[in-house]
Design a protein around this motif. Structure first.
Motif, PDB file in Angstrom:
ATOM      1  N   LYS A 179      -6.779 -20.469  51.040  1.00 39.12           N
ATOM      2  CA  LYS A 179      -6.222 -21.813  50.890  1.00 39.12           C
ATOM      3  C   LYS A 179      -5.198 -22.111  51.973  1.00 39.12           C
ATOM      4  O   LYS A 179      -5.205 -23.182  52.589  1.00 39.12           O
ATOM      5  CB  LYS A 179      -5.579 -21.943  49.502  1.00 39.12           C
ATOM      6  N   ILE A 180      -4.315 -21.154  52.231  1.00 39.22           N
ATOM      7  CA  ILE A 180      -3.277 -21.350  53.249  1.00 39.22           C
ATOM      8  C   ILE A 180      -3.895 -21.469  54.645  1.00 39.22           C
ATOM      9  O   ILE A 180      -3.390 -22.194  55.503  1.00 39.22           O
ATOM     10  CB  ILE A 180      -2.261 -20.189  53.186  1.00 39.22           C
ATOM     11  N   CYS A 181      -5.005 -20.768  54.871  1.00 38.59           N
ATOM     12  CA  CYS A 181      -5.687 -20.811  56.175  1.00 38.59           C
ATOM     13  C   CYS A 181      -6.693 -21.953  56.265  1.00 38.59           C
ATOM     14  O   CYS A 181      -7.444 -22.047  57.248  1.00 38.59           O
ATOM     15  CB  CYS A 181      -6.388 -19.480  56.445  1.00 38.59           C
ATOM     16  N   ASN A 182      -6.714 -22.805  55.236  1.00 39.89           N
ATOM     17  CA  ASN A 182      -7.639 -23.946  55.200  1.00 39.89           C
ATOM     18  C   ASN A 182      -9.083 -23.484  55.376  1.00 39.89           C
ATOM     19  O   ASN A 182      -9.872 -24.080  56.122  1.00 39.89           O
ATOM     20  CB  ASN A 182      -7.272 -24.966  56.283  1.00 39.89           C
ATOM     21  N   ALA A 183      -9.416 -22.393  54.680  1.00 39.18           N
ATOM     22  CA  ALA A 183     -10.752 -21.808  54.782  1.00 39.18           C
ATOM     23  C   ALA A 183     -11.405 -21.762  53.409  1.00 39.18           C
ATOM     24  O   ALA A 183     -10.731 -21.663  52.386  1.00 39.18           O
ATOM     25  CB  ALA A 183     -10.663 -20.400  55.360  1.00 39.18           C
ATOM     26  N   GLU A 184     -12.726 -21.819  53.418  1.00 39.60           N
ATOM     27  CA  GLU A 184     -13.495 -21.707  52.180  1.00 39.60           C
ATOM     28  C   GLU A 184     -14.548 -20.633  52.375  1.00 39.60           C
ATOM     29  O   GLU A 184     -15.399 -20.737  53.263  1.00 39.60           O
ATOM     30  CB  GLU A 184     -14.166 -23.030  51.825  1.00 39.60           C
ATOM     31  N   PHE A 185     -14.480 -19.589  51.569  1.00 38.17           N
ATOM     32  CA  PHE A 185     -15.412 -18.473  51.684  1.00 38.17           C
ATOM     33  C   PHE A 185     -16.380 -18.505  50.507  1.00 38.17           C
ATOM     34  O   PHE A 185     -15.973 -18.430  49.359  1.00 38.17           O
ATOM     35  CB  PHE A 185     -14.658 -17.135  51.696  1.00 38.17           C
ATOM     36  N   ILE A 186     -17.657 -18.637  50.813  1.00 37.61           N
ATOM     37  CA  ILE A 186     -18.684 -18.626  49.772  1.00 37.61           C
ATOM     38  C   ILE A 186     -19.368 -17.272  49.814  1.00 37.61           C
ATOM     39  O   ILE A 186     -20.059 -16.930  50.779  1.00 37.61           O
ATOM     40  CB  ILE A 186     -19.708 -19.759  49.990  1.00 37.61           C
ATOM     41  N   GLU A 187     -19.141 -16.499  48.772  1.00 34.69           N
ATOM     42  CA  GLU A 187     -19.676 -15.139  48.753  1.00 34.69           C
ATOM     43  C   GLU A 187     -21.179 -15.153  48.476  1.00 34.69           C
ATOM     44  O   GLU A 187     -21.645 -15.786  47.529  1.00 34.69           O
ATOM     45  CB  GLU A 187     -18.955 -14.310  47.692  1.00 34.69           C
TER      46      GLU A 187
END
Length: 313
Positions: A179-187
């Motif tokens: 969230k802090i890195c403005n990233a979304e990881f879809i496993e």
């Protein structure tokens, strides 16, 4: 200039002939210009042996590996004949540094140990306490940090604090990190992850075989790793963040690098879950071996890193 390293850094010691995965086998070994010049000055039989076993490839000196991809100076006891004959001062830079890596800033050089070395991997994942980063020496030159570097260091310190918050579950820490890195990881499921990794450059048949098995494995989402794995997870996440996140200062890809960090951790976690599902048991040495394999295959290939970064573009 400050030289900064994790607080376990100076505990590292090469295990030499006890190493099962010698860095003197299977790796191209370039010789820096200063060391090559020193080698040219060596006289006698050993000097002749040095000259005989060095070649120039694309204007870079390197050792001629034998048919088994062994360094010509790795003897039958898996000890270095250069050290034994003329001393450690005559090691080329890459041999002297390995498995260390360095990140450079205006006012500091950050030094770490790479997971590709089995002794380093065991040291890193076995840390029970929260890792800190310390100045190990200064050379008296006080270069200043740029504004971007200061902001990055503040951000990364915040991320370290989140990843080391043991009041939170690992997945909660990861979500906050992203969230802090403005990233979304879809496993992805293990089969897709293995299929993706099989399309990358690969060196070790062991890595290929593991990925082939993982590609055909059953769902591992419900495999629960031992209680101590949370601490291992923390150390891996801190390691990957320390080693790779600073690349965003050069390429601006903060969110992609954050995803690369989580992908790296999650891949090792998945391999450990697969091992547990097959063997009904997993030990620290199993975990460190999967970390070592991943590092050797991914972290030391700029092409593989770039492919993974583009996956999260």
């Amino acid at each position: 200039m400050k030289y900064i390293a994790p607080n376990y850094y100076e505990k590292f010691k090469c295990i030499a002939d006890k190493c099962k995965h010698s860095c003197c086998i299977g790796w191209e070994i370039d010789i820096d210009a200063d060391t090559y010049e020193k080698y040219q000055s060596i006289q006698g039989d050993f000097g002749n042996r040095l000259n005989k076993n060095i070649e120039i490839v694309d204007e870079v000196a390197c050792f001629k590996l034998d048919i088994n991809e062994r360094c010509p100076f790795l003897n039958k006891n898996n000890l270095c004949d250069i050290i034994l004959n003329i001393g450690e001062d005559y090691l080329c830079q890459i041999c002297n540094d390995h498995p260390r890596f360095r990140n450079f800033y205006g006012g500091a050089t950050e030094i770490g140990l790479g997971l590709c070395c089995e002794a380093a991997a065991e040291l890193i994942i076995s840390q029970k306490e929260k890792v800190s980063f310390e100045t190990i020496y200064e050379d008296g030159v006080n270069d200043e940090f740029s504004k971007d570097e200061i902001e990055f260091i503040e951000l990364r310190n915040k991320l370290f604090k989140i990843l080391q918050n043991r009041k939170m579950q690992i997945n909660q820490r990861i979500n906050e990190f992203l969230k802090i890195c403005n990233a979304e990881f879809i496993e992805e499921n293990p089969n897709k992850t293995a299929d993706f990794l099989l399309k990358l450059e690969r060196l070790d048949d062991k890595w290929t075989n593991i990925l082939d098995e993982l590609k055909n494995s059953a769902d591992l989402n419900y495999t629960k790793l031992p209680y101590y794995f949370d601490t291992v997870a923390e150390q891996l996440l801190i390691y990957f963040t320390y080693r790779h996140l600073s690349g965003c200062l050069d390429d601006g890809r903060l969110s992609q690098r954050a995803n690369f960090i989580i992908f790296s951790y999650k891949t090792i976690e998945t391999l450990c879950k697969y091992h547990l599902s097959v063997n009904n048991n997993i030990e620290y040495n199993d975990i460190s071996e999967y970390a070592r394999l991943y590092s050797s295959e991914i972290e030391y290939s700029e092409e593989n890193i770039e492919t993974i970064l583009k996956k999260f573009s």
